[in-house]
Write a protein that holds these residues in place. Structure first.
Motif, PDB file in Angstrom:
ATOM      1  N   GLU A  75       0.911  -1.127   0.043  1.00 56.36           N
ATOM      2  CA  GLU A  75      -0.094  -0.093  -0.042  1.00 56.36           C
ATOM      3  C   GLU A  75       1.119   1.186  -0.005  1.00 56.36           C
ATOM      4  O   GLU A  75       1.701   1.378   0.853  1.00 56.36           O
ATOM      5  CB  GLU A  75      -0.935   0.099   1.177  1.00 56.36           C
ATOM      6  N   ARG A  76       0.488   2.117  -0.953  1.00 61.74           N
ATOM      7  CA  ARG A  76       1.413   3.476  -1.055  1.00 61.74           C
ATOM      8  C   ARG A  76       0.974   4.391  -0.139  1.00 61.74           C
ATOM      9  O   ARG A  76       1.675   5.243   0.400  1.00 61.74           O
ATOM     10  CB  ARG A  76       1.203   3.772  -2.415  1.00 61.74           C
ATOM     11  N   ASN A  77      -0.302   4.503   0.262  1.00 58.12           N
ATOM     12  CA  ASN A  77      -0.673   5.601   0.964  1.00 58.12           C
ATOM     13  C   ASN A  77      -0.274   5.475   2.635  1.00 58.12           C
ATOM     14  O   ASN A  77      -0.741   4.477   3.008  1.00 58.12           O
ATOM     15  CB  ASN A  77      -2.313   5.715   0.727  1.00 58.12           C
ATOM     16  N   PRO A  78       0.371   6.337   2.944  1.00 55.29           N
ATOM     17  CA  PRO A  78       0.662   6.079   4.645  1.00 55.29           C
ATOM     18  C   PRO A  78      -0.350   6.189   5.477  1.00 55.29           C
ATOM     19  O   PRO A  78      -0.233   5.333   6.467  1.00 55.29           O
ATOM     20  CB  PRO A  78       1.368   7.507   4.757  1.00 55.29           C
ATOM     21  N   ALA A  81      -1.587   2.676   5.075  1.00 55.55           N
ATOM     22  CA  ALA A  81      -0.472   1.559   5.568  1.00 55.55           C
ATOM     23  C   ALA A  81      -0.627   1.552   7.066  1.00 55.55           C
ATOM     24  O   ALA A  81      -0.530   0.386   7.693  1.00 55.55           O
ATOM     25  CB  ALA A  81       0.822   2.145   4.871  1.00 55.55           C
ATOM     26  N   ARG A  85      -1.427  -1.689   9.299  1.00 52.77           N
ATOM     27  CA  ARG A  85      -0.444  -2.267  10.074  1.00 52.77           C
ATOM     28  C   ARG A  85      -1.081  -2.682  11.623  1.00 52.77           C
ATOM     29  O   ARG A  85      -0.637  -3.827  12.125  1.00 52.77           O
ATOM     30  CB  ARG A  85       0.672  -1.309  10.431  1.00 52.77           C
ATOM     31  N   LEU A  93       3.461  -6.067   5.787  1.00 47.20           N
ATOM     32  CA  LEU A  93       3.052  -4.833   5.131  1.00 47.20           C
ATOM     33  C   LEU A  93       4.341  -4.099   4.112  1.00 47.20           C
ATOM     34  O   LEU A  93       5.190  -3.895   4.921  1.00 47.20           O
ATOM     35  CB  LEU A  93       2.488  -3.898   6.044  1.00 47.20           C
ATOM     36  N   GLU A  95       5.034  -0.822   2.600  1.00 45.98           N
ATOM     37  CA  GLU A  95       4.291   0.707   2.190  1.00 45.98           C
ATOM     38  C   GLU A  95       5.262   1.099   1.153  1.00 45.98           C
ATOM     39  O   GLU A  95       6.349   1.769   1.367  1.00 45.98           O
ATOM     40  CB  GLU A  95       4.536   1.486   3.665  1.00 45.98           C
TER      41      GLU A  95
END
Ligand code: SAM
Length: 189
Positions: A75-78, A81, A85, A93, A95
């Motif tokens: 997943e790119r979106n913090p 993510a 988590r 996971l 990121e």
């Protein structure tokens, strides 16, 4: 489990800041999640999920018997993510950007599920994502992808270039907007 109000709110906020990357104003429905994961269970092997967002497909995979430690979530979106988590602590996971995926060869990926907005991505990015996925996917493994569009979101020239075939699996009207699910796999020789 259906989407919570806070998941929907987080989604909407993320869409407002990154409309092309999030590409939906709300998480997928449980119907779409069931259609995307219906061929996957604990015997499939490890499962790669690209763009899990708030984890609606992840939950469907767990319901099918897949264990958290079998999951690799990219997943790119913090904000998503961080949520993932906390929600799925035993899953791996990553990121980052799905097109730069690099996994240890020890991970035997049996299937991949993608919520990535392929239609809003440049062709070169889709090319990189297919490369990354099929490099890690074992023989006979498939990538499940949904789209809001009227046809497979991977153009035939790109399928040809990767030696892939796409088959339409299901139309899911109970989703906002309605969506179709495709299975992408290597062509048989
Ligand atoms: C349409 S949303 C789908 C979310 C979730 N799977 C669902 O169906 O509700 C697209 C998701 O892909 C993620 N995403 C977009 N581009 C990405 C990329 N290059 N690498 C990893 N994740 C990406 C977004 O942050 C978002 O979580």
């Amino acid at each position: 489990m259906t989407n919570t109000a806070s998941d929907t709110l987080l989604f909407l906020r993320s869409w407002l800041t990154k409309p092309l990357e999030v590409a939906a104003i709300a998480p997928s429905s449980t119907r779409l999640a069931a259609a995307m994961t219906c061929e996957i269970d604990r015997y499939t092997g490890d499962v790669l999920e690209l763009g899990p967002g708030t984890g609606i497909f992840t939950r469907a995979l767990l319901r099918n018997g897949v264990r958290q430690d079998q999951l690799v979530l990219v997943e790119r979106n913090p904000a998503f993510a961080a949520l993932l988590r906390g929600r799925f602590p035993q899953a791996t996971l990553i990121e980052g950007d799905a097109q730069h995926l690099r996994l240890s060869p020890a991970r035997k990926i049996g299937a991949a599920v993608s919520g990535l907005p392929l239609l809003s991505m440049p062709r070169q990015t889709v090319h990189g994502i297919l490369d990354a996925v099929f490099q890690h996917l074992g023989d006979g493994g498939s990538l499940f992808q949904f789209t809001y569009g009227p046809r497979c979101p991977v153009p035939s020239a790109l399928l040809d270039a990767h030696g892939l075939e796409a088959s339409f699996l299901r139309w899911v009207p109970l989703n906002l907007p309605p969506a179709s699910v495709y299975r992408l796999s290597r062509r048989k020789r």
